[in-house]
Design a protein around this motif. Structure first.
Motif: not given
Length: 102
Positions: A42-51, A77-84, A86-97
């Motif tokens: 991970l690039d950081k071990t602590t983060a603020s909201i929006g990081d 409730q704490v983390l949300q995966p996003v694409y490069l 910064e659009t959020p993933y949804d249920i049908g999202s494919a993983v970005e590699i």
């Protein structure tokens, strides 16, 4: 009817044993002194909201990688995966590699 059942059991047994031996023969022979590595950083071990925290899967020491699966558990409730972008993933999202060979 008994002959059909016997043939079905025989064919199933042959296919099972055949697939076991093929899988064993395709297994790579280990090379003494070499061991591949797979780890997640991970690039950081602590983060603020929006990081954004970037997780990188490192794979090295293998001649060939046919596939790999990584399951990451997180609290939605704490983390949300996003694409490069910064659009959020949804249920049908494919993983970005992104693959980088070094």
């Amino acid at each position: 009817m008994k002959i059909k059942r016997l043939i079905a059991v025989l064919m199933t047994t042959i296919m099972l044993f055949g697939s076991i031996f093929v899988n064993l023969s395709l297994a790579a022979e280990p090379v003494e002194g070499l061991m591949g590595e797979v780890h997640l950083s991970l690039d950081k071990t602590t983060a603020s909201i929006g990081d954004i925290i970037t997780a990188t899967l490192h794979i090295k020491g293998f001649d060939v990688v046919a596939g790999y699966q990584a399951n990451i558990k997180y609290d939605p409730q704490v983390l949300q995966p996003v694409y490069l972008d910064e659009t959020p993933y949804d249920i049908g999202s494919a993983v970005e590699i992104i693959i980088a060979c070094t």
